[in-house]
Design an enzyme around this catalytic site. Structure first.
Site, short mmCIF file in Angstrom:
data_model
loop_
_atom_site.label_atom_id
_atom_site.label_comp_id
_atom_site.label_asym_id
_atom_site.label_seq_id
_atom_site.Cartn_x
_atom_site.Cartn_y
_atom_site.Cartn_z
N SER A 74 23.58 15.44 32.98
CA SER A 74 23.70 13.40 32.77
C SER A 74 25.00 13.59 32.20
CB SER A 74 22.84 13.37 31.55
OG SER A 74 23.25 12.51 31.34
N LYS B 297 10.64 11.32 39.91
CA LYS B 297 11.05 12.64 39.39
C LYS B 297 11.00 13.82 40.39
CE LYS B 297 13.98 14.31 36.15
NZ LYS B 297 14.71 15.06 36.79
N GLY C 290 23.84 12.65 49.43
CA GLY C 290 22.89 11.98 48.95
C GLY C 290 22.91 10.47 48.97
N ARG D 270 18.43 6.93 44.76
CA ARG D 270 18.67 5.38 44.39
C ARG D 270 20.08 6.07 43.58
NH1 ARG D 270 13.53 7.28 44.03
NH2 ARG D 270 13.76 9.43 43.51
N THR E 58 23.06 17.39 40.60
CA THR E 58 21.30 17.80 40.95
C THR E 58 20.90 17.91 39.73
OG1 THR E 58 21.85 16.71 43.58
CG2 THR E 58 20.12 18.46 42.73
N HIS F 197 11.29 9.77 32.21
CA HIS F 197 11.97 9.28 33.95
C HIS F 197 11.10 8.30 34.55
CE1 HIS F 197 14.18 12.48 32.24
NE2 HIS F 197 15.20 11.50 33.01
N HIS F 198 11.21 7.95 35.40
CA HIS F 198 10.90 7.43 36.47
C HIS F 198 9.75 7.65 37.59
CE1 HIS F 198 13.53 9.08 39.44
NE2 HIS F 198 14.31 8.76 38.67
N ALA G 84 26.17 19.26 35.16
CA ALA G 84 26.20 18.89 33.93
C ALA G 84 24.92 18.26 34.21
CB ALA G 84 26.64 17.62 33.39
N1 LIG Z 1 23.52 14.98 36.48
C1 LIG Z 1 22.92 13.27 35.77
O1 LIG Z 1 23.76 12.61 35.35
C2 LIG Z 1 22.23 12.83 37.07
C3 LIG Z 1 21.24 11.18 36.58
C4 LIG Z 1 20.44 11.52 37.60
C5 LIG Z 1 20.01 11.88 38.47
N2 LIG Z 1 20.48 12.96 38.83
C6 LIG Z 1 19.76 13.96 40.09
O2 LIG Z 1 20.45 13.50 41.03
C7 LIG Z 1 19.36 14.11 41.33
C8 LIG Z 1 18.84 13.30 42.88
O3 LIG Z 1 18.41 12.11 42.24
P1 LIG Z 1 18.13 10.05 43.07
O4 LIG Z 1 17.12 9.99 41.95
O5 LIG Z 1 19.57 9.96 43.06
O6 LIG Z 1 16.83 11.20 43.82
P2 LIG Z 1 16.49 9.85 45.47
O7 LIG Z 1 15.71 10.94 46.18
O8 LIG Z 1 16.72 9.53 45.05
O9 LIG Z 1 17.91 11.03 45.82
C9 LIG Z 1 18.39 11.86 46.73
C10 LIG Z 1 19.04 11.48 48.20
O10 LIG Z 1 19.46 13.30 48.57
C11 LIG Z 1 18.93 12.93 50.23
N3 LIG Z 1 19.14 14.33 50.24
C12 LIG Z 1 17.72 15.14 50.66
N4 LIG Z 1 18.38 16.36 51.68
C13 LIG Z 1 19.68 16.38 51.47
C14 LIG Z 1 20.82 17.35 52.22
N5 LIG Z 1 20.33 18.14 52.45
N6 LIG Z 1 22.05 16.26 52.24
C15 LIG Z 1 22.24 15.23 51.55
N7 LIG Z 1 21.28 14.26 50.94
C16 LIG Z 1 20.82 14.88 51.09
C17 LIG Z 1 17.58 12.51 50.13
O11 LIG Z 1 17.92 12.05 51.35
C18 LIG Z 1 18.17 11.13 49.46
O12 LIG Z 1 18.60 9.80 49.64
C19 LIG Z 1 17.59 14.67 40.99
O13 LIG Z 1 18.09 16.20 41.11
C20 LIG Z 1 18.18 14.08 39.97
O14 LIG Z 1 17.66 14.56 38.55
C21 LIG Z 1 21.27 13.12 37.74
O1 LIG Z 2 16.25 9.98 37.43
C1 LIG Z 2 16.35 11.58 37.29
O2 LIG Z 2 15.92 12.00 37.85
C2 LIG Z 2 17.43 11.41 36.17
N1 LIG Z 2 17.53 13.03 36.15
C3 LIG Z 2 17.90 13.62 34.93
C4 LIG Z 2 17.44 15.30 34.67
O3 LIG Z 2 17.08 15.54 34.81
O4 LIG Z 2 18.29 15.73 33.22
C5 LIG Z 2 19.21 13.28 34.16
C6 LIG Z 2 18.80 11.62 34.16
C7 LIG Z 2 18.10 10.45 35.45
#
Ligand SMILES: NC(=O)c1ccc[n+]([C@@H]2O[C@H](COP(=O)([O-])OP(=O)(O)OC[C@H]3O[C@@H](n4cnc5c(N)ncnc54)[C@H](O)[C@@H]3O)[C@@H](O)[C@H]2O)c1
Ligand SMILES: O=C(O)C1=N[C@H](C(=O)O)CCC1
Length: 264
Positions: free
Chosen positions: A122, A160, A9, A13, A97, A156-157, A120
């Site tokens: 977060s 999401k 990914g 972002r 994710t 969140h933004h 996790a």
């Molecule tokens: N655990 C944490 O600390 C934490 C923090 C932030 C975000 N997140 C989670 O991370 C995930 C992504 O957030 P984001 O804001 O970066 O989203 P985003 O939509 O900006 O990025 C996701 C990326 O994954 C790509 N993608 C889609 N299908 C794919 C595939 N089959 N293989 C590889 N890549 C693929 C998309 O093209 C995109 O570039 C969300 O589920 C979010 O909730 C978790």
């Molecule tokens: O930007 C997001 O999407 C985020 N997702 C996580 C969640 O679903 O808990 C944590 C922080 C940002």
């Protein structure tokens, strides 16, 4: 030897911040940046996409390069592919994710029998610390006379896709375990009547570019405690995930969490 890391990914972002921070970290080496083939930037240099200049690493679908760990911040289908990649490469998996279905979760647990997995919702230090504080509060307030009402607000933004956040749900699970609560509800409308004590309610706000904020309220009769944890930008998640990759690489198979990584 630096830990060889792949990012799944990588144009997203979070993926872009992982590329930006990862390429500055001398204790690791970015070796692959995976993306979905339909992404408009597929094939482009991952460093340029992340705004840190050319790295000679392109957004690709597969690689023959070996890696020690793969970090996934993508979508549920992408997460599924990351699990398969990690198992095939015998690499550690950092699963970030959220919004995963039960079938994806089962696949991650199964993978943890053969590879180390840090999973996790977060990767932030302060969020994981706040989870500990909520466990203390839940334990202390579980039998308080008059009861303690637990409500979880998250912001969140606007982009999401899942709701409520994975983090909000984890806060709820941890508190519910401590307080013996089994009912979880999402928002309220109409005339639901007086609030029962044995429920946790979640409220999800989506505005602008908010990188993530959680408030956990324990409301008593006569006084209230609220714990708020707020990200200023996404680097708290990205740096936590890179730390998790270094922690997990070379560990024995099993399921680890950010408390293990951060020593909380
Ligand atoms: N655990 C944490 O600390 C934490 C923090 C932030 C975000 N997140 C989670 O991370 C995930 C992504 O957030 P984001 O804001 O970066 O989203 P985003 O939509 O900006 O990025 C996701 C990326 O994954 C790509 N993608 C889609 N299908 C794919 C595939 N089959 N293989 C590889 N890549 C693929 C998309 O093209 C995109 O570039 C969300 O589920 C979010 O909730 C978790
Ligand atoms: O930007 C997001 O999407 C985020 N997702 C996580 C969640 O679903 O808990 C944590 C922080 C940002």
């Amino acid at each position: 030897m630096p830990t060889k890391v792949a990012i799944n990914g990588a144009a997203g972002r979070m993926g872009q911040r992982l590329v930006a921070l990862g390429c500055q970290d001398e204790s690791l080496e970015l070796v692959a940046c995976f993306e979905y083939t339909g992404h408009p930037k597929f094939g482009k240099d991952a460093g340029e996409v992340a705004g840190v200049g050319e790295l000679g690493l392109h957004l690709i679908e597969k690689t023959d390069e070996p890696y020690d760990a793969i970090i996934d911040f993508s979508v549920p289908e992408g997460a599924h592919a990351a699990v398969e990649r990690a198992v095939a490469a015998k690499a550690a998996l950092v699963m970030a994710t959220t919004g995963l279905e039960d079938e994806h979760k089962a696949k991650i647990r199964e993978a943890a029998n053969v590879i180390p997995v840090v999973w996790a919702p977060s990767m932030s230090t302060t969020v994981n610390l706040t989870m500990k504080l909520c466990e203390i509060a839940g334990e202390a307030l579980k039998d308080i006379p008059g009861g303690a009402d637990v409500e979880i607000l998250e912001r969140h933004h606007r982009f999401k896709e899942d709701s409520p956040s994975g983090t909000a749900l984890r806060f709820g699970e941890l508190i519910a375990d401590k307080m013996g609560i089994t009912r979880h509800i999402h928002g309220r409308e109409g005339r639901p009547g007086a609030r029962p004590h044995d429920e946790i309610a979640y409220h999800a706000i989506r505005t602008g570019d908010n990188p993530g904020e959680h408030t956990i309220i324990f409301g008593l009769l006569g006084e209230t405690i609220e714990l708020t944890v707020r990200a200023s930008n996404r680097d708290c998640y990205a740096s936590g995930a890179l730390q998790a990759a270094k922690f997990a690489a070379g560990k024995k198979p099993g399921l680890y969490n950010m408390n293990d990584v951060l020593g909380l």
